[in-house]
Design a protein around this motif. Structure first.
Motif, mmCIF file in Angstrom:
data_model
loop_
_atom_site.group_PDB
_atom_site.id
_atom_site.type_symbol
_atom_site.label_atom_id
_atom_site.label_comp_id
_atom_site.label_asym_id
_atom_site.label_seq_id
_atom_site.Cartn_x
_atom_site.Cartn_y
_atom_site.Cartn_z
ATOM 1 N N LEU A 25 40.882 -2.058 55.980
ATOM 2 C CA LEU A 25 39.437 -2.332 55.913
ATOM 3 C C LEU A 25 38.954 -1.465 54.545
ATOM 4 O O LEU A 25 38.327 -1.914 53.844
ATOM 5 C CB LEU A 25 38.782 -1.505 56.888
ATOM 6 N N TYR A 101 33.704 -2.736 62.860
ATOM 7 C CA TYR A 101 32.992 -2.783 61.651
ATOM 8 C C TYR A 101 32.013 -3.980 61.487
ATOM 9 O O TYR A 101 30.792 -3.715 61.119
ATOM 10 C CB TYR A 101 34.130 -3.527 60.617
ATOM 11 N N GLN A 105 28.042 -3.633 61.470
ATOM 12 C CA GLN A 105 27.145 -4.419 60.468
ATOM 13 C C GLN A 105 26.078 -4.865 61.331
ATOM 14 O O GLN A 105 24.894 -5.026 60.499
ATOM 15 C CB GLN A 105 27.993 -5.269 59.976
#
Length: 113
Positions: A25, A101, A105
């Motif tokens: 990432l 993640y 978001q």
């Protein structure tokens, strides 16, 4: 193989998957940001690159889950082999990192792509 070694192998693979997933990432963000510096907007390509990599990571997790189910079925009729379960553990670690993640978001509203 005794029970301790089996448990250590499973959780060790998950820990490695979390570590490698976090590294992937960060590297995806870095490469996207470097590309974004060329057009003077580093955030949009960084998030787009991490999302692009994340989609493939989650697809890989689905395939590893299918492989784990097949491996469990085959294991019922043959001897023990933990190779497929290590792959599932590493893939689960990757999937957890990228799922968090995508969740972050969604909750924070960071849609730069």
């Amino acid at each position: 193989m005794d029970k301790k070694e089996i448990e250590k192998s499973r959780f060790g693979a998950l820990a490695r998957g979390l570590k490698y997933g976090t590294a992937f990432l960060c590297i995806a963000f870095l490469f996207g940001a470097i590309y974004g510096l060329l057009v003077a907007e580093p955030f949009r390509p960084a998030f787009a690159m991490a999302s692009f990599i994340g989609i493939f990571v989650l697809l890989n997790f689905l395939f590893s889950l299918l492989y784990g189910l097949v491996k469990t079925f085959v294991r019922l009729f043959r001897g023990q082999s933990l190779h497929g379960f290590r792959y599932l553990g590493i893939s689960l670690g990757f999937a957890l990192v990228f799922f968090l993640y995508f969740l972050g978001q969604k909750l924070l509203g960071f849609y730069y792509y």
